[in-house]
Design an enzyme around this catalytic site. Structure first.
Site, PDB file in Angstrom:
ATOM      1  N   ASP A  97      -2.062  14.051  -5.009  1.00  0.00           N
ATOM      2  CA  ASP A  97      -3.029  13.592  -3.998  1.00  0.00           C
ATOM      3  C   ASP A  97      -3.086  14.517  -2.786  1.00  0.00           C
ATOM      4  O   ASP A  97      -3.966  14.363  -1.937  1.00  0.00           O
ATOM      5  CB  ASP A  97      -2.692  12.168  -3.534  1.00  0.00           C
ATOM      6  CG  ASP A  97      -2.872  11.154  -4.652  1.00  0.00           C
ATOM      7  OD1 ASP A  97      -2.349  10.035  -4.533  1.00  0.00           O
ATOM      8  OD2 ASP A  97      -3.514  11.497  -5.661  1.00  0.00           O
ATOM      9  N   ARG A 154      -8.606   8.920 -16.973  1.00  0.00           N
ATOM     10  CA  ARG A 154      -7.909   7.686 -16.537  1.00  0.00           C
ATOM     11  C   ARG A 154      -7.756   6.705 -17.709  1.00  0.00           C
ATOM     12  O   ARG A 154      -8.193   5.572 -17.668  1.00  0.00           O
ATOM     13  CB  ARG A 154      -8.632   7.016 -15.362  1.00  0.00           C
ATOM     14  CG  ARG A 154      -9.015   7.885 -14.226  1.00  0.00           C
ATOM     15  CD  ARG A 154      -7.905   8.681 -13.577  1.00  0.00           C
ATOM     16  NE  ARG A 154      -6.968   7.946 -12.781  1.00  0.00           N
ATOM     17  CZ  ARG A 154      -7.177   7.575 -11.527  1.00  0.00           C
ATOM     18  NH1 ARG A 154      -8.322   7.828 -10.973  1.00  0.00           N
ATOM     19  NH2 ARG A 154      -6.253   6.933 -10.845  1.00  0.00           N
ATOM     20  N   LYS A 203      -2.278   3.028   1.196  1.00  0.00           N
ATOM     21  CA  LYS A 203      -3.231   2.417   0.248  1.00  0.00           C
ATOM     22  C   LYS A 203      -2.527   2.128  -1.077  1.00  0.00           C
ATOM     23  O   LYS A 203      -2.637   1.035  -1.623  1.00  0.00           O
ATOM     24  CB  LYS A 203      -4.387   3.372   0.000  1.00  0.00           C
ATOM     25  CG  LYS A 203      -5.252   3.025  -1.210  1.00  0.00           C
ATOM     26  CD  LYS A 203      -6.429   3.962  -1.390  1.00  0.00           C
ATOM     27  CE  LYS A 203      -6.082   5.183  -2.187  1.00  0.00           C
ATOM     28  NZ  LYS A 203      -6.058   5.002  -3.644  1.00  0.00           N
ATOM     29  N   ASN A 204      -1.767   3.127  -1.565  1.00  0.00           N
ATOM     30  CA  ASN A 204      -1.208   3.005  -2.918  1.00  0.00           C
ATOM     31  C   ASN A 204       0.048   2.158  -2.979  1.00  0.00           C
ATOM     32  O   ASN A 204       0.662   2.030  -4.023  1.00  0.00           O
ATOM     33  CB  ASN A 204      -0.979   4.393  -3.523  1.00  0.00           C
ATOM     34  CG  ASN A 204      -2.310   5.052  -3.816  1.00  0.00           C
ATOM     35  OD1 ASN A 204      -3.354   4.400  -3.834  1.00  0.00           O
ATOM     36  ND2 ASN A 204      -2.291   6.362  -4.021  1.00  0.00           N
ATOM     37  N   ILE A 236      -1.325  16.892 -13.420  1.00  0.00           N
ATOM     38  CA  ILE A 236      -1.448  15.461 -13.714  1.00  0.00           C
ATOM     39  C   ILE A 236      -2.843  15.055 -14.150  1.00  0.00           C
ATOM     40  O   ILE A 236      -3.011  14.292 -15.109  1.00  0.00           O
ATOM     41  CB  ILE A 236      -0.961  14.642 -12.490  1.00  0.00           C
ATOM     42  CG1 ILE A 236       0.526  14.949 -12.323  1.00  0.00           C
ATOM     43  CG2 ILE A 236      -1.227  13.152 -12.664  1.00  0.00           C
ATOM     44  CD1 ILE A 236       1.269  14.194 -11.296  1.00  0.00           C
ATOM     45  N   ARG A 263     -12.663   5.167   1.187  1.00  0.00           N
ATOM     46  CA  ARG A 263     -11.803   4.434   0.235  1.00  0.00           C
ATOM     47  C   ARG A 263     -10.341   4.608   0.604  1.00  0.00           C
ATOM     48  O   ARG A 263      -9.504   3.774   0.308  1.00  0.00           O
ATOM     49  CB  ARG A 263     -12.021   4.931  -1.203  1.00  0.00           C
ATOM     50  CG  ARG A 263     -13.308   4.501  -1.848  1.00  0.00           C
ATOM     51  CD  ARG A 263     -13.365   4.983  -3.291  1.00  0.00           C
ATOM     52  NE  ARG A 263     -12.177   4.571  -4.018  1.00  0.00           N
ATOM     53  CZ  ARG A 263     -11.713   5.220  -5.100  1.00  0.00           C
ATOM     54  NH1 ARG A 263     -12.341   6.300  -5.554  1.00  0.00           N
ATOM     55  NH2 ARG A 263     -10.638   4.783  -5.727  1.00  0.00           N
ATOM     56  N   CYS A 278     -14.372   8.463 -13.917  1.00  0.00           N
ATOM     57  CA  CYS A 278     -13.712   8.896 -12.681  1.00  0.00           C
ATOM     58  C   CYS A 278     -13.763  10.424 -12.664  1.00  0.00           C
ATOM     59  O   CYS A 278     -13.539  11.088 -13.667  1.00  0.00           O
ATOM     60  CB  CYS A 278     -12.270   8.391 -12.704  1.00  0.00           C
ATOM     61  SG  CYS A 278     -11.293   9.051 -11.374  1.00  0.00           S
TER      62      CYS A 278
END
Ligand code: EPZ
Length: 419
Positions: A305, A122, A22-23, A327, A398, A117
């Site tokens: 992640d 963000r 995805k990224n 992070i 997602r 978010c």
């Protein structure tokens, strides 16, 4: 609204293949805006974030033709506007990536305030400073940001902290800028190397991708190109953690093990039993897990992640694990949900939890707050006794394609139902 119903504690076994990342796909698709020629992108994961980006691209006039499954032919010759549709862009943080090519080619780009978010603020300050460094003017309105630039000029841009999409945004600006750009303290993720490789195939002159120092010689025109999206290292890591947590023989294929070195190190340290191959990892039953601590860090450190899935794993390990999420400031709040399932997790502060294991988990009614906490809840539900219901599974869709079908093939009792 759809939800997952999962009956846990079933033996799992078999093979699962990771999809395109995805990224990486989000950025490669945005890069197609940089040329009037066709771009053929394959192995694109069929997930909600990709569908939102394709909607945004079509909304501004990009021609998107579907090839075989996961393959798209894009052409940006007919772009008719440079403002991103707020209703769609607010569902997708990554939509900001479209602003750089629009600014570079048309001198204008408007994008909405990035919606809230759950994992953190963000902020967009680095992006705004970057746009200005390249010569753009930025007007902030209640609705969002309006960028304009007569000319985009190469510059030296120092990132005050490592930001993946800010790095990618500056790369997408620099490739068509007038003159040379130096990026300092750039992110080093494999997805950035993949983006630079694709742009260089289109004629760009990018050096140093994957290192903190990048040099980009701007050129006047980029040709079209082809790209097969790289394997999703976060999917691969999530499934490996599932195998270890369920103590089940699962083979994860289509991965690049070199993208997950720290995960393999920590799994081995925890006593997980697995075999690494050229493009697979085979998880095997182990004699029990020991608690290990982790600190998330930019690549090649432990990926933020994978933090949530790994915390679920640590609920099954003997001892105390200190998990330090460096992070994002909001990426540990799902711990409360795991505690409702029977986990013993103490939140020290928004960045640290201590997990005491092993703990028996029981099925519960869960709500998925974000993509990665969502897959962590699926993993927890799969190893828990009894039935769990997970709401808000759009968040999981997602980032994980047809996840219930793929897990069913491993023997998981998971159903998608419409409530
Ligand atoms: C990318 O997000 C990924 N998303 C995230 O994956 C991933 O978690 C993150 O990188 C870190 O690896 C995509 O690639 C689409 P950052 P990004 O900018 O680029 C701060 C997932 O689940 N920051 O690297 O948005 C920020 O607050 C998603 O797939 C500023 O302060 O993350 C954070 O603390 C979630 N100002 C830190 O930088 C800015 O202008 C790193 O965030 C920008 C960022």
């Amino acid at each position: 609204m759809e939800k997952f119903v999962i009956r846990g504690d079933k033996p799992l076994q078999g093979e699962i293949r990771v999809n395109g990342a995805k990224n990486s796909a989000l950025k490669i698709l945005a890069a197609a805006l940089l040329t009037d020629d066709d771009c053929r992108i394959s192995n694109v994961p069929q997930i909600e974030d990709i569908f939102r980006l394709l909607e945004l691209l079509e909304d501004i006039g990009v021609k998107v033709k579907n090839g075989s499954r996961g393959e798209y032919l894009l052409n940006a010759r007919g772009i008719k506007k440079s403002s991103l549709s707020p209703s769609i862009a607010q569902k997708l943080k990554g939509s900001i990536l479209m602003t750089a090519p629009l600014l570079a080619r048309y001198g204008r780009a408007d994008f909405p305030q990035p919606g809230g978010c759950v994992i953190g603020q963000r902020p967009r300050d680095i992006f705004i400073d970057g746009f200005k460094a390249f010569g753009a003017s930025v007007r902030e309105t209640a609705k969002g940001y309006s960028l304009s630039a007569k000319k985009i000029t190469g510059t030296k841009f120092v990132f005050p902290l490592v930001s993946v999409t800010a790095t990618e945004t500056m790369i997408l600006l620099a490739v068509l800028a007038k003159g040379k750009t130096n990026l300092v303290n750039a992110a080093c993720e494999p997805e950035i190397i993949a983006l630079a490789d694709f742009l260089n195939k289109m004629g760009a002159k990018i050096k140093g991708a994957g290192t903190p120092f990048m040099e980009i010689e701007g050129i006047s025109h980029l040709a079209g190109g082809e790209c097969e999206i790289m394997p999703d290292r976060i999917e691969g890591g999530s499934f490996a953690v599932l195998g270890a947590a369920a103590n089940s023989p699962i083979k994860i294929t289509g991965i690049n093990p070199g993208h997950l070195e720290v995960l393999w190190f920590l799994l081995a340290k925890a006593g997980a039993n697995f075999e690494l191959g050229k493009d697979f990892v085979k998880i095997k039953p182990s004699q029990g897990l020991k608690a290990v601590g982790l600190k998330t860090h930019e690549y090649p450190g432990f990926p933020t992640d994978l933090q949530a899935p790994f915390v679920v794993l640590m609920t099954q390990a003997s001892g105390l694990s200190l998990i330090h999420e460096t992070i994002f400031e909001g990426r540990l709040f799902y711990a409360d949900v795991l505690n409702q399932m029977g986990a013993k997790i103490i939140m020290c502060d928004p960045h640290r939890v201590v997990v005491q294991g092993p703990a028996k988990l029981s099925g519960r009614h869960l709500i998925s707050p974000d993509i990665r906490a969502g897959i962590a809840m699926v993993i927890a539900a799969l190893i828990a006794k009894g039935e769990s219901v997970i709401e808000n599974i759009y968040q999981i869709d997602r980032g994980y394609e047809r996840i219930e079908e793929r897990l069913q093939k491993l023997g998981a009792d998971i159903k998608r139902i419409n409530s």
